[in-house]
Design a protein around this motif. Sequence first.
Motif, mmCIF file in Angstrom:
data_model
loop_
_atom_site.group_PDB
_atom_site.id
_atom_site.type_symbol
_atom_site.label_atom_id
_atom_site.label_comp_id
_atom_site.label_asym_id
_atom_site.label_seq_id
_atom_site.Cartn_x
_atom_site.Cartn_y
_atom_site.Cartn_z
ATOM 1 N N GLU A 186 -8.086 -0.132 49.354
ATOM 2 C CA GLU A 186 -8.668 -0.204 50.684
ATOM 3 C C GLU A 186 -10.093 0.339 50.676
ATOM 4 O O GLU A 186 -10.984 -0.219 51.302
ATOM 5 C CB GLU A 186 -7.792 0.577 51.668
ATOM 6 N N LEU A 187 -10.311 1.451 49.996
ATOM 7 C CA LEU A 187 -11.646 2.049 49.946
ATOM 8 C C LEU A 187 -12.581 1.214 49.082
ATOM 9 O O LEU A 187 -12.236 0.845 47.951
ATOM 10 C CB LEU A 187 -11.582 3.467 49.378
ATOM 11 N N ILE A 188 -13.767 0.947 49.606
ATOM 12 C CA ILE A 188 -14.721 0.162 48.824
ATOM 13 C C ILE A 188 -15.172 0.923 47.588
ATOM 14 O O ILE A 188 -15.550 0.334 46.573
ATOM 15 C CB ILE A 188 -15.927 -0.271 49.688
ATOM 16 N N TRP A 189 -15.091 2.264 47.661
ATOM 17 C CA TRP A 189 -15.535 3.070 46.515
ATOM 18 C C TRP A 189 -14.590 2.935 45.330
ATOM 19 O O TRP A 189 -14.944 3.317 44.208
ATOM 20 C CB TRP A 189 -15.668 4.530 46.929
ATOM 21 N N ARG A 235 -13.380 -0.051 44.534
ATOM 22 C CA ARG A 235 -13.555 -1.430 44.089
ATOM 23 C C ARG A 235 -14.800 -1.507 43.210
ATOM 24 O O ARG A 235 -15.878 -1.080 43.640
ATOM 25 C CB ARG A 235 -13.737 -2.371 45.287
ATOM 26 N N ARG A 262 -24.779 -3.857 46.638
ATOM 27 C CA ARG A 262 -24.389 -3.024 47.763
ATOM 28 C C ARG A 262 -25.597 -2.283 48.323
ATOM 29 O O ARG A 262 -25.711 -2.101 49.541
ATOM 30 C CB ARG A 262 -23.320 -2.022 47.322
ATOM 31 N N VAL A 300 -18.969 -7.479 50.224
ATOM 32 C CA VAL A 300 -18.437 -6.534 51.215
ATOM 33 C C VAL A 300 -17.262 -7.231 51.898
ATOM 34 O O VAL A 300 -17.465 -8.048 52.802
ATOM 35 C CB VAL A 300 -19.514 -6.152 52.250
ATOM 36 N N GLU A 344 -15.784 -2.933 58.002
ATOM 37 C CA GLU A 344 -15.628 -1.492 57.798
ATOM 38 C C GLU A 344 -16.255 -1.047 56.485
ATOM 39 O O GLU A 344 -16.811 0.048 56.393
ATOM 40 C CB GLU A 344 -14.137 -1.115 57.820
ATOM 41 N N HIS A 345 -16.187 -1.893 55.486
ATOM 42 C CA HIS A 345 -16.825 -1.569 54.211
ATOM 43 C C HIS A 345 -18.345 -1.527 54.357
ATOM 44 O O HIS A 345 -19.022 -0.703 53.723
ATOM 45 C CB HIS A 345 -16.437 -2.591 53.152
ATOM 46 N N ASP A 348 -19.239 1.761 55.793
ATOM 47 C CA ASP A 348 -19.156 2.807 54.772
ATOM 48 C C ASP A 348 -20.399 2.793 53.879
ATOM 49 O O ASP A 348 -20.943 3.852 53.531
ATOM 50 C CB ASP A 348 -17.907 2.610 53.916
#
Length: 252
Positions: A26-29, A31, A45, A84, A88-89, A92
């Motif tokens: 879930e967290l983009i960090w 991925r 990004r 992205v 929500e990403h 962030d």
Amino acid sequence: MPSSTSPNSSSAPAQQPVPQPGETPELIWLRPERTGRGPRPAHSRTSIAAAAIAIADAEGLDAASMRRVAAALGAGTMSLYNYVPKKEHLLDLMLDAVAGEYDYTALTPTGDCRADLRRLAREQLATLRRHPWVAGLVIARPGLGPNALRYTDHFLAVTEPSGLDGTARLEALALLNGFVCQYAQYERTAAAGIKWQAELAGYLGRAAASGAYPHLTTAFATATPPSADPDAAFERSLDRVITAVLAPVTAP
């Protein structure tokens, strides 16, 4: 502020954990930005966050839609989702890019917790004033990206001489950040509602003069006139908050 970029010191954030095969974090960090296969991406990004921040600074956070950001980059809206996956990403990424604006070479801990926290809070307020949309977003969706973690680590270094344990210092971080964000939001609201502020002052004055609220009457009678310095109220309140967050908690 767990908050374009300005110079930072040369040390880089630690690598983030790599998701297990088949997982979709879930967290983009969590991925990876690139899989290492295929042609080099046209965007990053960093560039996506910078484009979104420029739009939000100029027109407000709501204007920074995926469509607007894609147009600013000269990309198709759907292609942006390859970088992205969801809005929500994007938020962030924006918050963490703003968190990267801190110049830690000018914020080196001195061993004086109070002085160092004052400098850090002033730097945070300056950042929030440059990006008026950030304060509300931080409160609603705290940042946990690499730059936010670096800020957290710096805060823990600044407060290490206090003798407080890790829990107390992390709570101090949340309290001080919350104060600065709320103050920045108040500034923005006050600037946008001068007529409302004037009416509110008159209303409170009449309430205090009525005698129906004796403690309010006493407070108004003993209050000092507002300072012409717009930062004076922030500094007074900041000192009180720093005193509170550095105070040891006694067991009940």
